[in-house]
Design an enzyme around this catalytic site. Structure first.
Site, PDB file in Angstrom:
ATOM      1  N   TYR A 298      43.361  34.541  44.637  1.00 36.64           N
ATOM      2  CA  TYR A 298      42.130  34.781  45.377  1.00 36.64           C
ATOM      3  C   TYR A 298      42.446  35.338  46.762  1.00 36.64           C
ATOM      4  O   TYR A 298      41.778  36.251  47.257  1.00 36.64           O
ATOM      5  CB  TYR A 298      41.328  33.474  45.507  1.00 36.64           C
ATOM      6  N   GLU A 299      43.494  34.794  47.414  1.00 36.17           N
ATOM      7  CA  GLU A 299      43.914  35.322  48.713  1.00 36.17           C
ATOM      8  C   GLU A 299      44.307  36.788  48.602  1.00 36.17           C
ATOM      9  O   GLU A 299      43.945  37.622  49.447  1.00 36.17           O
ATOM     10  CB  GLU A 299      45.072  34.494  49.257  1.00 36.17           C
ATOM     11  N   LEU A 300      45.044  37.106  47.533  1.00 33.96           N
ATOM     12  CA  LEU A 300      45.514  38.476  47.338  1.00 33.96           C
ATOM     13  C   LEU A 300      44.347  39.418  47.072  1.00 33.96           C
ATOM     14  O   LEU A 300      44.242  40.503  47.651  1.00 33.96           O
ATOM     15  CB  LEU A 300      46.521  38.520  46.198  1.00 33.96           C
TER      16      LEU A 300
END
Length: 569
Positions: free
Chosen positions: A466-468
């Site tokens: 999700y961060e990526l």
């Protein structure tokens, strides 16, 4: 040996007494390659010895070895004759004529044969001729020395390589020699053998001399008009040369001068003061004598191009003259050293930009970082961001690499924050627990100027993905953040990452090389700082603070925040 030592002098005496005209008794013989040639021994001696059951053998001595000569199609053994059809360069060596009766071997004659190369520019070889000097007016008979023992031959005579006489004569008769009879006479003897035609030549240089003094005519070399190219303002020297005869003759009476008004003789003391002067000198070339009269013009003017400069020779015969005319020539070519220097300078200045470009490409990162340190620019002021970078790494318990976690939580912040003054957002360290993870991640990425992704083979989980994905959306779609990829471990397959990651520039990937990358001045940290926001390093801040000598801790902190070295990206 006693018999041989006694008979050889006796036979040599008979050889001289009964030598046939065609058999060469001289020790050294020169012959041209490609021509027919023969060696022979006087027949009267051979006939005398053959009656005593002697047999004839021919030998060749070369490089210290004596070999029996065997008959071939080219080398013919014909009794007392050894014939070459034709001679080749390999025939060079010593040849021996020997008689044997089974008990005694008698060497009757030994020749040294030298085979010369044929001249490509002349009908004869200058090393293969005889010289004959005769007086004018005498009778003389020139014999052809190449006549074969076979009478069936054709003879052609040449003088200086031009046909002179084709009457098939063995001799040339001169009833009264003249000077013009001098020259090189070559007789070419043509012989037929085994269906082929072969030639053999003989050249004699005939020199006819006259003891009487020769009357010489004095004359100017190249009389008439001659144009001399020059330039306005340049110096010019005109040379008028006269042939005076030969060195052994008496000095002739003549007058040589330039027809120019108010002309004086050149001298070292007055030369600089004179605009025009003349000088004479004599010289020899071989046995010929010459005299030259030089006209020196110090500076050529425009009106000099319209003048005629006449050199006049007066003798007992008709006067001779030579006229010089000056004309403006083309501008002189660029001097060689100036041209070479110009080429070198042009090449140098054309290579300098290329060299500078190559150096900039190689040391681009170092130059940019240096520029950041010496300028006063800071791109982070007033941009509304709180963090310089959000660090994304594998946080779940599935990670079996303790060093990867240590790198993200200790090594990276220690260097970027403590040494270079950057502010990182590390989720485990900076985000308070209990909140919504998705909202927190989205919020902190919005507050960051860069997204640092630490890639490894274990980098895969719902949270980091999700961060990526959030970072990629903001980088590629919203254009609000730049992504920096740190390849912590060697990755051979990137299929586990989103395809949109391939759209990022390759220069935004920094590779960690373990111990080699640990020092703060290593290439890894330089490349990473190059991709980080333009911000002063803590080292430069401290250096500046020390020079300012703050009076309190609060002033020190304020100075640390306000004085930052600037950079450029």
């Amino acid at each position: 040996m006693a018999f041989e030592s006694l008979i050889i002098p006796f036979l040599m005496f008979l050889s001289r007494a009964t030598a046939e005209e065609l058999c060469p008794l001289r020790r050294s013989i020169d012959v041209l390659e490609g021509e027919y040639f023969f060696l022979c021994f006087p027949g009267s001696i051979q006939d005398k010895l053959c009656s005593k059951t002697y047999t004839v053998t021919w030998f060749k001595e070369s490089e210290g070895k004596v070999n029996l000569i065997q008959a071939t199609q080219r080398l013919v053994l014909n009794g007392r004759f050894l014939e070459f059809w034709p001679a080749e360069l390999s025939d060079l060596g010593n040849y021996i004529y020997r008689l044997s009766n089974g008990t005694y071997n008698v060497t009757l004659q030994k020749w040294s044969l030298n085979v010369l190369k044929r001249s490509k520019d002349s009908c004869f070889n200058t090393n293969h001729l005889s010289r004959q000097v005769e007086d004018v007016g005498r009778g003389y008979t020139l014999k052809c020395n190449a006549v074969h023992h076979n009478k069936n031959v054709t003879i052609m005579w040449y003088k200086n390589c031009n046909i002179y006489n084709s009457a098939n004569e063995k001799e040339l008769d001169f009833s009264s020699l003249k000077i013009e009879d001098s020259g090189n006479y070559t007789c070419v003897v043509s012989i037929s053998h085994a269906g082929k035609a072969f030639n053999t030549t003989s050249t004699t240089e005939l020199m006819v001399k006259d003891d009487a003094a020769e009357v010489v005519k004095l004359e100017i070399i190249e009389p008439g008009e001659i144009y001399v190219e020059t330039q306005i303002g340049k110096e010019v020297v005109l040379n008028c040369t006269v042939f005076l005869g030969y060195s052994d003759a008496a000095k002739p009476i003549y007058l040589l001068h330039w027809v120019v008004k108010n002309l004086n003789s050149c001298s070292e003391s007055t030369k600089e003061e004179q605009s025009i002067c003349e000088k004479e000198y004599d010289f020899n070339s071989g046995n010929k004598k010459y005299a030259s009269k030089l006209l020196w013009i110090k500076t050529v003017k425009e009106e000099d191009l319209k003048c005629n400069y006449t050199c006049l020779l007066k003798t007992t015969n008709k006067p001779q003259f030579k006229i010089f005319k000056l004309k403006k020539g083309n501008p002189p070519d660029l001097p060689r050293h100036v041209f070479t220097t110009g080429i070198i300078v042009a090449v140098f200045f054309s290579l300098v930009p290329v060299l500078l470009m190559v150096l900039f490409v190689i040391f681009r990162v170092d130059l940019v970082l240096f520029y950041r340190d010496i300028t006063g620019k800071d791109d982070t002021i007033g941009d509304g961001k709180e963090y310089d970078a959000f660090v994304s790494y594998l946080k779940d318990s599935i990670s079996t690499n303790v060093e990867e976690r240590k790198f993200a939580l200790e090594i990276l912040p220690k260097t970027l924050e403590d040494h270079f003054g950057y502010k990182l957002c590390i989720f485990e360290r900076d985000v308070s627990p209990g909140g919504a993870v998705v909202d927190d991640v989205h919020s902190f990425i919005d507050k960051s100027r860069r997204l640092i992704i630490i890639l490894s083979q274990n980098y895969i989980s719902d949270r980091v993905m999700y961060e990526l994905e959030t970072g990629l959306h903001k980088a590629l779609v919203e254009r609000k953040i730049k992504i920096i990829l740190i390849e912590y471990m060697l990755i051979s397959d990137y299929n586990f990452l989103p395809k949109s990651l391939e759209l990022l520039p390759s220069r935004r990937v920094v590779k960690w090389k373990e111990d080699k990358s640990l020092p703060s001045n290593s290439r890894f940290w330089k490349n990473l700082r190059y991709l980080m926001p333009v911000k002063a390093s803590r080292t430069n801040i401290r250096s500046h603070n020390n020079s300012m000598s703050p009076t309190s801790e609060e002033e020190t902190q304020a100075t640390t925040v306000c004085w930052e070295s600037k950079t450029f990206l």
